[in-house]
Design an enzyme around this catalytic site. Structure first.
Site, PDB file in Angstrom:
ATOM      1  N   GLU A  74      28.793  14.526  19.307  1.00 23.81           N
ATOM      2  CA  GLU A  74      27.780  14.577  20.357  1.00 23.81           C
ATOM      3  C   GLU A  74      27.339  16.012  20.634  1.00 23.81           C
ATOM      4  O   GLU A  74      28.149  16.923  20.682  1.00 23.81           O
ATOM      5  CB  GLU A  74      28.317  13.952  21.646  1.00 23.81           C
ATOM      6  CG  GLU A  74      28.679  12.477  21.536  1.00 23.81           C
ATOM      7  CD  GLU A  74      27.466  11.580  21.351  1.00 23.81           C
ATOM      8  OE1 GLU A  74      26.323  12.062  21.544  1.00 23.81           O
ATOM      9  OE2 GLU A  74      27.662  10.395  21.021  1.00 23.81           O
ATOM     10  N   ARG A 105      26.722   0.409  33.002  1.00 22.07           N
ATOM     11  CA  ARG A 105      26.202  -0.946  32.781  1.00 22.07           C
ATOM     12  C   ARG A 105      27.264  -1.994  33.078  1.00 22.07           C
ATOM     13  O   ARG A 105      26.955  -3.118  33.490  1.00 22.07           O
ATOM     14  CB  ARG A 105      25.711  -1.077  31.336  1.00 22.07           C
ATOM     15  CG  ARG A 105      25.120  -2.438  30.987  1.00 22.07           C
ATOM     16  CD  ARG A 105      24.622  -2.480  29.556  1.00 22.07           C
ATOM     17  NE  ARG A 105      25.663  -2.201  28.589  1.00 22.07           N
ATOM     18  CZ  ARG A 105      26.562  -3.110  28.155  1.00 22.07           C
ATOM     19  NH1 ARG A 105      26.544  -4.345  28.632  1.00 22.07           N
ATOM     20  NH2 ARG A 105      27.458  -2.775  27.247  1.00 22.07           N
ATOM     21  N   CYS A 134      32.620   7.720  28.587  1.00 20.18           N
ATOM     22  CA  CYS A 134      32.603   8.726  27.516  1.00 20.18           C
ATOM     23  C   CYS A 134      31.807   9.960  27.932  1.00 20.18           C
ATOM     24  O   CYS A 134      32.292  11.094  27.833  1.00 20.18           O
ATOM     25  CB  CYS A 134      32.018   8.128  26.236  1.00 20.18           C
ATOM     26  SG  CYS A 134      33.092   6.950  25.403  1.00 20.18           S
ATOM     27  N   HIS A 145      31.795  10.273  19.035  1.00 17.85           N
ATOM     28  CA  HIS A 145      31.784   8.819  19.117  1.00 17.85           C
ATOM     29  C   HIS A 145      32.062   8.223  17.736  1.00 17.85           C
ATOM     30  O   HIS A 145      31.611   8.765  16.719  1.00 17.85           O
ATOM     31  CB  HIS A 145      30.433   8.316  19.629  1.00 17.85           C
ATOM     32  CG  HIS A 145      30.402   8.056  21.098  1.00 17.85           C
ATOM     33  ND1 HIS A 145      29.482   8.634  21.947  1.00 17.85           N
ATOM     34  CD2 HIS A 145      31.183   7.256  21.884  1.00 17.85           C
ATOM     35  CE1 HIS A 145      29.702   8.216  23.185  1.00 17.85           C
ATOM     36  NE2 HIS A 145      30.724   7.375  23.173  1.00 17.85           N
TER      37      HIS A 145
END
Length: 215
Positions: free
Chosen positions: A81, A91, A144, A168
Site C-alpha cells: 500500500e 462497512r 487495515c 494487503h
C-alpha cells in the site's frame, strides 16, 4: 548491520476461520537472512485495540522496520500500500461489534500518510520471483487502513527512525471453496512477504519507475 523487521497479521474476521495475514506472518517469525531478522505478532481486528497492540509490539521488539499485513479478499495480487487515509468508515462491524462511520482516526493528524517502505522495489522483486504483485493506492477504510494510518502517525510522532507500511494479500485457497474469488497459496504469500522484508531491509529509498493507476 541486519535490520530488525516486525511483521504483523490479523486474526480472522467477517465469519472467516483463518486470516492468511497471520498464517503467513507467523511462519516468518524467527526467520533470519544476512539483511533481516523477522519477528511476528498478531493484531486483533478491532478498531479500539489494534493500534494499542501494535504499539506494545513496537515497544517490545524495537524494530527498524514494521510491515503490517492484512487480508484483502477479492484481490488477485500481493499489494503493498502506498497511502493511509485519516478515515474509519466500516462497512461491517469489527470483531467486537464496533462500526465507526465517517470518523477521523486522528482528529489532529494529517489527511493521509505515505508509506515509508520501498513499495515499487518490493513489487518489482516479487514479480521477478514469479509472484503477482502491484502497488495499491487504497488500503480501504476498515481496520487495515486504521492500523496503517495509526502506525504511520505513531512513528512520525514518536519514532521517526522506524520505517513502516502495509501490505494487503489475497485469500488462500481454503477460503474460496464457496466463493468466486481469486486466491494465492500460503507458501506464495510467505515468499512474497519474505521478499518484501528483505527488500525493505536492503533499500531505504524507493525506485522512480512508471506506476500509478488511471482510475
Amino acid at each position: 548491520m541486519r535490520k530488525k523487521v516486525l511483521i504483523t497479521g490479523f486474526d480472522p474476521f467477517d465469519k472467516e476461520t483463518v486470516n492468511p495475514s497471520w498464517e503467513a506472518a507467523k511462519r516468518l517469525n524467527g526467520f533470519e537472512t544476512e539483511e533481516a531478522i523477522i519477528t511476528a505478532e498478531q493484531i486483533p481486528t478491532v478498531f479500539r485495540s489494534a493500534l494499542d497492540t501494535l504499539r506494545q509490539a513496537i515497544q517490545k521488539h524495537q524494530p527498524d522496520i514494521v510491515i503490517c499485513v492484512g487480508q484483502a479478499g477479492g484481490r488477485m495480487q500481493i499489494t503493498p500500500e502506498r497511502v493511509a487515509i485519516n478515515l474509519a468508515d466500516a462497512r461491517i462491524p469489527d470483531n467486537e461489534g464496533h462500526q465507526p462511520i465517517d470518523e477521523e482516526i486522528s482528529p489532529d493528524g494529517p489527511a493521509a500518510y505515505w508509506t515509508r517502505l520501498p513499495v515499487k522495489r518490493m513489487t518489482a522483486k516479487m514479480k521477478e520471483h514469479g509472484i503477482p504483485a502491484a502497488v495499491s493506492y487504497t488500503a480501504g477504510t476498515f481496520v487495515c487502513n486504521y492500523l496503517f494510518y495509526g502506525l504511520m502517525d505513531h512513528i512520525s510522532r514518536t519514532s521517526p527512525h522506524i520505517r513502516g507500511g502495509f501490505i494487503h494479500i489475497p485469500y488462500i485457497p481454503q477460503q474460496t471453496i464457496d466463493k468466486t474469488a481469486p486466491s494465492l497459496s500460503l507458501d506464495t504469500i510467505v515468499r512474497a512477504l519474505r521478499i518484501a522484508a528483505v527488500t525493505a531491509a536492503q533499500y531505504d529509498e524507493d525506485v522512480k519507475s512508471p506506476g500509478g493507476t488511471l482510475h
